[in-house]
Design an enzyme around this catalytic site. Structure first.
Site, PDB file in Angstrom:
ATOM      1  N   ASN A  31      -0.548 -11.474  -9.965  1.00  0.00           N
ATOM      2  CA  ASN A  31       0.669 -11.682  -9.157  1.00  0.00           C
ATOM      3  C   ASN A  31       0.908 -13.176  -9.183  1.00  0.00           C
ATOM      4  O   ASN A  31       0.012 -13.936  -8.787  1.00  0.00           O
ATOM      5  CB  ASN A  31       0.378 -11.162  -7.755  1.00  0.00           C
ATOM      6  CG  ASN A  31       1.554 -11.098  -6.801  1.00  0.00           C
ATOM      7  OD1 ASN A  31       1.315 -10.922  -5.614  1.00  0.00           O
ATOM      8  ND2 ASN A  31       2.777 -11.221  -7.263  1.00  0.00           N
ATOM      9  N   ASN A  44       8.098  -2.124   0.143  1.00  0.00           N
ATOM     10  CA  ASN A  44       7.230  -2.176  -1.036  1.00  0.00           C
ATOM     11  C   ASN A  44       6.617  -0.791  -1.191  1.00  0.00           C
ATOM     12  O   ASN A  44       6.119  -0.226  -0.193  1.00  0.00           O
ATOM     13  CB  ASN A  44       6.129  -3.220  -0.826  1.00  0.00           C
ATOM     14  CG  ASN A  44       6.703  -4.605  -0.565  1.00  0.00           C
ATOM     15  OD1 ASN A  44       7.163  -5.290  -1.481  1.00  0.00           O
ATOM     16  ND2 ASN A  44       6.698  -5.039   0.696  1.00  0.00           N
ATOM     17  N   CYS A  49      -0.502  -6.465  -5.716  1.00  0.00           N
ATOM     18  CA  CYS A  49       0.172  -6.768  -4.447  1.00  0.00           C
ATOM     19  C   CYS A  49      -0.905  -6.779  -3.371  1.00  0.00           C
ATOM     20  O   CYS A  49      -1.482  -5.728  -3.062  1.00  0.00           O
ATOM     21  CB  CYS A  49       1.227  -5.706  -4.154  1.00  0.00           C
ATOM     22  SG  CYS A  49       2.104  -5.948  -2.596  1.00  0.00           S
ATOM     23  N   GLY A  50      -1.197  -7.953  -2.823  1.00  0.00           N
ATOM     24  CA  GLY A  50      -2.306  -8.061  -1.872  1.00  0.00           C
ATOM     25  C   GLY A  50      -2.030  -7.325  -0.568  1.00  0.00           C
ATOM     26  O   GLY A  50      -2.867  -6.558  -0.081  1.00  0.00           O
ATOM     27  N   HIS A  58       5.517  -1.495   3.975  1.00  0.00           N
ATOM     28  CA  HIS A  58       4.906  -0.769   2.850  1.00  0.00           C
ATOM     29  C   HIS A  58       5.020   0.737   3.061  1.00  0.00           C
ATOM     30  O   HIS A  58       4.861   1.222   4.190  1.00  0.00           O
ATOM     31  CB  HIS A  58       3.425  -1.134   2.719  1.00  0.00           C
ATOM     32  CG  HIS A  58       3.207  -2.554   2.278  1.00  0.00           C
ATOM     33  ND1 HIS A  58       3.146  -2.925   0.943  1.00  0.00           N
ATOM     34  CD2 HIS A  58       3.076  -3.701   2.995  1.00  0.00           C
ATOM     35  CE1 HIS A  58       2.971  -4.237   0.860  1.00  0.00           C
ATOM     36  NE2 HIS A  58       2.942  -4.732   2.087  1.00  0.00           N
ATOM     37  N   CYS A 101       2.701 -12.368   2.054  1.00  0.00           N
ATOM     38  CA  CYS A 101       2.295 -12.224   0.657  1.00  0.00           C
ATOM     39  C   CYS A 101       0.788 -12.487   0.604  1.00  0.00           C
ATOM     40  O   CYS A 101       0.358 -13.631   0.793  1.00  0.00           O
ATOM     41  CB  CYS A 101       3.037 -13.205  -0.254  1.00  0.00           C
ATOM     42  SG  CYS A 101       2.532 -13.082  -1.993  1.00  0.00           S
ATOM     43  N   GLU A 150       7.335  -3.638  -5.903  1.00  0.00           N
ATOM     44  CA  GLU A 150       7.573  -4.538  -4.780  1.00  0.00           C
ATOM     45  C   GLU A 150       9.063  -4.726  -4.443  1.00  0.00           C
ATOM     46  O   GLU A 150       9.917  -4.755  -5.331  1.00  0.00           O
ATOM     47  CB  GLU A 150       6.971  -5.926  -5.065  1.00  0.00           C
ATOM     48  CG  GLU A 150       5.459  -5.981  -5.002  1.00  0.00           C
ATOM     49  CD  GLU A 150       4.939  -7.399  -4.853  1.00  0.00           C
ATOM     50  OE1 GLU A 150       5.653  -8.243  -4.272  1.00  0.00           O
ATOM     51  OE2 GLU A 150       3.811  -7.666  -5.338  1.00  0.00           O
ATOM     52  N   ARG A 151       9.319  -4.868  -3.167  1.00  0.00           N
ATOM     53  CA  ARG A 151      10.643  -5.270  -2.683  1.00  0.00           C
ATOM     54  C   ARG A 151      10.988  -6.632  -3.290  1.00  0.00           C
ATOM     55  O   ARG A 151      10.139  -7.510  -3.329  1.00  0.00           O
ATOM     56  CB  ARG A 151      10.632  -5.363  -1.168  1.00  0.00           C
ATOM     57  CG  ARG A 151      11.906  -5.821  -0.514  1.00  0.00           C
ATOM     58  CD  ARG A 151      11.827  -5.860   1.001  1.00  0.00           C
ATOM     59  NE  ARG A 151      10.808  -6.776   1.504  1.00  0.00           N
ATOM     60  CZ  ARG A 151      10.673  -7.079   2.802  1.00  0.00           C
ATOM     61  NH1 ARG A 151      11.449  -6.512   3.709  1.00  0.00           N
ATOM     62  NH2 ARG A 151       9.727  -7.928   3.198  1.00  0.00           N
ATOM     63  N   ASN A 179      -1.649 -11.932  -1.947  1.00  0.00           N
ATOM     64  CA  ASN A 179      -2.168 -12.676  -3.109  1.00  0.00           C
ATOM     65  C   ASN A 179      -1.749 -14.136  -3.007  1.00  0.00           C
ATOM     66  O   ASN A 179      -2.507 -15.051  -3.359  1.00  0.00           O
ATOM     67  CB  ASN A 179      -1.633 -12.072  -4.409  1.00  0.00           C
ATOM     68  CG  ASN A 179      -2.236 -10.716  -4.712  1.00  0.00           C
ATOM     69  OD1 ASN A 179      -3.408 -10.485  -4.482  1.00  0.00           O
ATOM     70  ND2 ASN A 179      -1.411  -9.808  -5.208  1.00  0.00           N
ATOM     71  N   GLN A 207       6.888 -14.532  -6.741  1.00  0.00           N
ATOM     72  CA  GLN A 207       7.254 -15.150  -5.462  1.00  0.00           C
ATOM     73  C   GLN A 207       7.184 -16.672  -5.574  1.00  0.00           C
ATOM     74  O   GLN A 207       6.447 -17.214  -6.418  1.00  0.00           O
ATOM     75  CB  GLN A 207       6.302 -14.710  -4.316  1.00  0.00           C
ATOM     76  CG  GLN A 207       6.587 -13.342  -3.744  1.00  0.00           C
ATOM     77  CD  GLN A 207       5.948 -12.202  -4.516  1.00  0.00           C
ATOM     78  OE1 GLN A 207       4.877 -12.366  -5.144  1.00  0.00           O
ATOM     79  NE2 GLN A 207       6.584 -11.038  -4.498  1.00  0.00           N
ATOM     80  N   GLY A 262       0.031  -5.005  -0.259  1.00  0.00           N
ATOM     81  CA  GLY A 262       0.109  -3.594  -0.636  1.00  0.00           C
ATOM     82  C   GLY A 262      -1.258  -2.957  -0.732  1.00  0.00           C
ATOM     83  O   GLY A 262      -1.446  -1.791  -0.356  1.00  0.00           O
ATOM     84  N   ASN A 279       4.921  -7.331   6.444  1.00  0.00           N
ATOM     85  CA  ASN A 279       5.977  -6.856   5.542  1.00  0.00           C
ATOM     86  C   ASN A 279       5.830  -5.344   5.389  1.00  0.00           C
ATOM     87  O   ASN A 279       4.794  -4.770   5.651  1.00  0.00           O
ATOM     88  CB  ASN A 279       5.906  -7.588   4.191  1.00  0.00           C
ATOM     89  CG  ASN A 279       4.577  -7.379   3.466  1.00  0.00           C
ATOM     90  OD1 ASN A 279       3.576  -6.984   4.049  1.00  0.00           O
ATOM     91  ND2 ASN A 279       4.578  -7.648   2.166  1.00  0.00           N
TER      92      ASN A 279
END
Ligand SMILES: N[C@H](CCC[C@H](N)C(=O)O)C(=O)O
Length: 291
Positions: free
Chosen positions: A13, A201, A228-229, A170, A75, A219-220, A77, A46, A231, A168
């Protein structure tokens, strides 16, 4: 305007990291989109921005923008790369940091083996905390605490998904084999459901054992990433709540391995994984970027 940046990645990522500890760069969504563009800019999933401490007891502020230019809450990662960046840049000598994100404080810790462990805070488990409008949906009680929602997607499909917020949003689906899961089609279809009022996500989780999963995430604001960490945290929380996983889980992503631990309830989710600096550079920002 010429700006310095650092390109980093955590389990594949990838990020552009910007240092705003000595003053703001004054970037807009168009600038973040340009930086994330893999043809006309640097290229990244990102863009991460380091800002000075916003309050006593907090070391830095952590700002995150997706490649589409939109600011988001978390985020994972990126948090590991953030910690590696501030140490390697001489901005801090601490092994453990307290970092303010949009939705709370996280605590990355630099480990002797080069990996980074992040206290990602407790998961938020109520649908409205995503936000997700679950009104009228059939919840399928399974496992001790968990529940699935049956969600219509597209014209003729329904999917079972669990919702978890790590700050965020999920949605986690269980699949038999991530390699054959319809990530590229079902991911955007789930995202298109209006019940995810601020997007989502979409994680595709294959349970290999009670301590091992494989995961792909659409991912969104980006599309599918190699890892995706947040995630991975959400998938493990969903799996534990549904009685499928124990409290320490290895997560195999397409970009590398992450390790997730969660004791349940209001305990924090701990994520451990790699954080790598790829290169440093400067980029001339075009003057005529559309807003
Ligand atoms: N696309 C995510 C942000 C980045 C999450 C991911 N890269 C991670 O490592 O957690 C969102 O819109 O919420």
């Amino acid at each position: 305007m010429r700006i310095p940046f650092t390109k980093m990645q955590g389990a594949g990522n990838d990020f552009v990291v910007l240092d705003e500890t000595r003053g703001r760069l004054g970037l807009t969504a168009a600038h973040y989109r340009f930086l994330g563009d893999r043809h006309f800019g640097v290229g990244a999933d990102q863009i991460l921005t380091v800002r000075p401490s916003p309050a006593p007891g907090i070391d830095f502020e952590y700002i995150i923008h997706n490649a589409d230019g939109q600011e988001v809450e978390q985020c994972g990662n990126g948090a590991r790369c953030f910690a590696r960046f501030v140490r390697d840049s001489g901005l801090s000598t601490k092994d453990t940091l307290r970092v303010q994100t949009m939705k709370g404080v996280i605590a990355p810790q630099l480990n002797a083996d080069g990996r980074v462990t992040v206290d990602m805070g407790a998961p938020r488990l109520e649908p409205q905390e995503l936000p997700f409008d679950a009104s009228g949906l059939k919840l399928q009680p399974q496992g001790d605490w968990g529940n699935w929602s049956i969600l219509p997607v597209g014209a003729a499909h329904e999917v079972l998904l669990a919702t978890v917020s790590m700050g965020n949003p999920h949605a986690v689906l269980q699949v038999l084999d991530v390699d054959t899961a319809p990530v590229a089609t079902l991911g955007p279809q789930v995202q298109a459901n209006a019940r995810f009022t601020q997007g989502v996500n979409v994680g595709f989780m294959q349970v290999r054992s009670r301590n091992s999963i494989r995961l792909r995430v659409y991912e969104r604001g980006v599309g599918e990433t190699l890892a995706c960490g947040s995630g991975a945290c959400a998938a493990v929380v969903a799996g534990i709540r549904l009685g499928l996983l124990d409290h320490q889980v290895d997560v195999e992503t397409r970009g590398g391995m992450l390790s997730i631990a969660w004791a349940g309830g209001s305990a924090p989710v701990l994520m451990t994984g790699p954080a790598t600096t790829v290169f440093r550079g400067e980029i001339d920002m075009p003057d005529n970027l559309a807003a």
